[in-house]
Design a protein around this motif. Structure first.
Motif: not given
Length: 215
Positions: A3-6, A32-34, A41-44, A49-51
């Motif tokens: 699962x891809x997490x942020x 990724x992280x913010x 919101x910018x990186x999306x 990500x899945x979650x």
């Protein structure tokens, strides 16, 4: 497939610790992280990500406001909110904004990992000590529904009262100086509004809402 997490949190040390915990799980990958709502919101626009694991209390856009904004951009991504506080208002507002989970920061270990897996699997997760708040909310909603009273016009109320008191349609028409057909129309409209299917339902409604009383 993992699962891809942020991760979104304004405290670098907490983010680093959380990342270490989550990367130890073979079925998770951190993409990724913010450090703020504005940044995620910018990186999306580039990441999918899945979650998203997101802190509620952040400067600028908080986690709840950011959740609402994310929902406008992506209806599929799951959002798990993190907070220091066991707060009923945050819980309700977060779920209403579109989050699928709510976890206290003191549970960022096995509890958080279980929560992520549940949310990824399509379920909602609420930290156990907060669940009573939802039962309370449900009880309040049921109570409000039970006390809800459809709006009846003055003439509809008069027809309802007389019907409940046993007046015939002819007697009601004579009492109110309207035609029998008009009385029938009012009765049909009243029954639709209050969900009654026969006269006994009108009587029960009239008594319940103190429109008539029997000594």
């Amino acid at each position: 497939m993992s699962a891809k997490l942020f991760i979104v949190d304004d405290h670098p040390v907490f983010r680093a610790g959380l990342k270490t915990i989550l990367m130890s799980e073979s079925d998770f990958s951190i993409i990724g992280e913010a450090q703020s709502g504005e940044e995620i919101l910018q990186k999306l626009k580039e990441k999918e990500p899945d979650l998203i694991v997101m802190d509620i209390n952040m400067p600028g856009k908080d986690g709840i406001e950011t959740t609402r904004e994310i929902r406008k951009l992506n209806k599929n991504v799951k959002i798990l909110l993190l907070t220091m506080f066991s707060d009923e208002a945050y819980l309700k507002e977060g779920l209403a904004a579109g989050a699928q989970g709510y976890v206290l920061k003191r549970a960022v270990d096995t509890e958080l990992i279980n929560a992520i897996r549940m949310v990824i699997g399509g379920e909602h997760y609420i930290y156990p000590t907060l669940i009573p708040y939802l039962y309370k909310q449900a009880d309040e909603a049921v109570e409000a529904l039970e006390h809800a009273k459809p709006h009846l016009s003055q003439r509809e109320t008069e027809v309802l009262k007389l019907t409940a008191l046993g007046y015939t349609q002819r007697e009601i028409s004579e009492e109110l100086f309207v035609s029998i057909k008009t009385v029938e129309t009012y009765k049909t409209r009243i029954m639709e509004k209050i969900g009654a299917t026969k006269r006994s339902g009108l009587v029960k409604y009239a008594i319940k809402h103190n429109l008539i009383s029997y000594d």
